[in-house]
Scaffold this motif. Sequence first.
Motif, mmCIF file in Angstrom:
data_model
loop_
_atom_site.group_PDB
_atom_site.id
_atom_site.type_symbol
_atom_site.label_atom_id
_atom_site.label_comp_id
_atom_site.label_asym_id
_atom_site.label_seq_id
_atom_site.Cartn_x
_atom_site.Cartn_y
_atom_site.Cartn_z
ATOM 1 N N LYS A 4 0.852 -1.194 0.000
ATOM 2 C CA LYS A 4 0.000 0.000 0.000
ATOM 3 C C LYS A 4 0.888 1.244 0.000
ATOM 4 C CE LYS A 4 -3.908 -2.275 2.089
ATOM 5 N NZ LYS A 4 -4.348 -2.884 3.334
ATOM 6 N N SER A 5 0.384 2.356 -0.577
ATOM 7 C CA SER A 5 1.184 3.576 -0.703
ATOM 8 C C SER A 5 1.730 4.030 0.639
ATOM 9 C CB SER A 5 0.336 4.708 -1.283
ATOM 10 O OG SER A 5 -0.008 4.352 -2.596
ATOM 11 N N HIS A 6 2.904 4.638 0.597
ATOM 12 C CA HIS A 6 3.555 5.226 1.776
ATOM 13 C C HIS A 6 3.776 4.214 2.901
ATOM 14 C CE1 HIS A 6 2.944 9.079 -0.156
ATOM 15 N NE2 HIS A 6 1.668 8.783 -0.302
ATOM 16 N N GLN A 49 5.349 2.245 5.728
ATOM 17 C CA GLN A 49 6.457 2.573 6.640
ATOM 18 C C GLN A 49 7.357 1.345 6.802
ATOM 19 O OE1 GLN A 49 6.806 5.849 7.941
ATOM 20 N NE2 GLN A 49 5.212 6.084 6.395
ATOM 21 N N GLN A 73 12.364 0.231 -3.637
ATOM 22 C CA GLN A 73 11.633 1.290 -2.950
ATOM 23 C C GLN A 73 11.544 2.538 -3.814
ATOM 24 O OE1 GLN A 73 13.116 0.990 0.932
ATOM 25 N NE2 GLN A 73 11.236 1.681 1.900
ATOM 26 N N GLY A 74 10.325 2.914 -4.199
ATOM 27 C CA GLY A 74 10.128 4.165 -4.933
ATOM 28 C C GLY A 74 9.726 5.263 -3.953
ATOM 29 N N GLU A 75 9.388 6.440 -4.497
ATOM 30 C CA GLU A 75 9.041 7.555 -3.607
ATOM 31 C C GLU A 75 7.764 7.259 -2.809
ATOM 32 O OE1 GLU A 75 8.535 12.354 -3.980
ATOM 33 O OE2 GLU A 75 9.178 11.241 -5.753
ATOM 34 N N PHE A 76 6.764 6.689 -3.508
ATOM 35 C CA PHE A 76 5.481 6.420 -2.844
ATOM 36 C C PHE A 76 5.234 4.939 -2.636
ATOM 37 C CE2 PHE A 76 4.920 10.177 -5.649
ATOM 38 C CZ PHE A 76 4.913 11.136 -4.638
ATOM 39 N N LYS A 77 5.780 4.143 -3.547
ATOM 40 C CA LYS A 77 5.433 2.722 -3.555
ATOM 41 C C LYS A 77 6.640 1.846 -3.238
ATOM 42 C CE LYS A 77 1.150 2.063 -5.231
ATOM 43 N NZ LYS A 77 0.213 1.502 -4.253
ATOM 44 N N THR A 78 6.382 0.790 -2.504
ATOM 45 C CA THR A 78 7.420 -0.214 -2.301
ATOM 46 C C THR A 78 6.935 -1.504 -2.963
ATOM 47 O OG1 THR A 78 8.089 0.776 -0.223
ATOM 48 C CG2 THR A 78 8.722 -1.521 -0.573
ATOM 49 N N GLU A 90 -1.044 -4.403 -1.101
ATOM 50 C CA GLU A 90 -2.142 -3.905 -1.944
ATOM 51 C C GLU A 90 -2.565 -4.954 -2.972
ATOM 52 O OE1 GLU A 90 -2.138 0.341 -3.443
ATOM 53 O OE2 GLU A 90 -1.885 -0.789 -5.303
#
Length: 333
Positions: A6-8, A10, A32-37, A60
């Motif tokens: 899921k976005s962001h 942790q 690891q991208g900016e919003f998505k892993t 997700e």
Amino acid sequence: MLVILKSHAQQEAIDHVVERIESLGLKTHISQGEFKTIIGAIGEESPELQEQLATIDGVERVMPIMKPYKLAGREMRPNDSMVQVGDVKIGCGNYAFIAGPCAVEDFDTCMDTAKIVKKAGANMLRGGAYKPRTSPYAFQGLGEEGLKILKACREETGLPVVTEVTDPRNVDLICEYADMLQIGARNMQNFVLLTEVGKAGKPVLLKRGANATVKDWLMSAEYILSNGNENVVLCERGSTGFEPELRFNLDVGAIALAQIYSHLPIIVDPSHPAGRRDLVRPLCMAGMAAGADGFITEVHSCPEKALCDGKQALTGKLIAELIQQVQRFIDHK
Ligand code: PEP
Ligand code: MN
């Protein structure tokens, strides 16, 4: 399988998903991208497993990886990768100019050749201390003595050294001397050897077998990557053809195709398909035009005295001209 979080997400959530995936007997690879892993879950795929992964907290969705070469392929790692050997970078706009004798024959010849290729502009030295020969009566290489000579050549010229490993029992020894391990065409599907060089962690130059498909080649790379070694450079060196005057058929299509499917850097070996000096330059330029990240060529300080592959060895003048031409090509790309 690709496990999309899921976005962001942790770090705690990522750790949880990784732990759950690994408890199912799969290996993990995190992007690891900016919003998505996205976590690559590497192992046998099945619809049941896909469902199990999808139920993990924080996930997700889950998508199958379509290609069998999961780590070598671009599905999980779309961007080109770069491999570093000593201070030489290969891939992502960095080029390998590897040159040197087919075999390390004696101290003086190897040292002379190393100095010649350095002066010509090469950034790495090649030379076989263990030679896979068709005949058991042919020169088999100097073994550890050859490795010591290569080390001396590196100390003198500063060029990182690539040398072939033919036997899993020699991997540790060769790692003490070399900067990069070469898997020759004849050993591309020596799975025990691939596993050992994977564990060794040194950068690997993986030549394509003379009768191997691009898929076979990438599956061999997968053996190395799945044993924890990400530093693999592919090398196209020609496949079996029917023209008797060519030693092998340089397959530039395979260079272009492998780059579509894989993020790994690829270089061209024009010497072994050529089998003769006058064909090395055109084949090298063809490989570069197909998208190669550099080349590996055979050079000898006195080709007529070479114990192995003398007919295809370039002289000092020819390697200098070749490097200049390749450099001009790169500058105008
Ligand atoms: C070599 O590089 O000298 C060699 C033996 O190459 P290949 O495995 O491509 O035949
Ligand atoms: Mn050779």
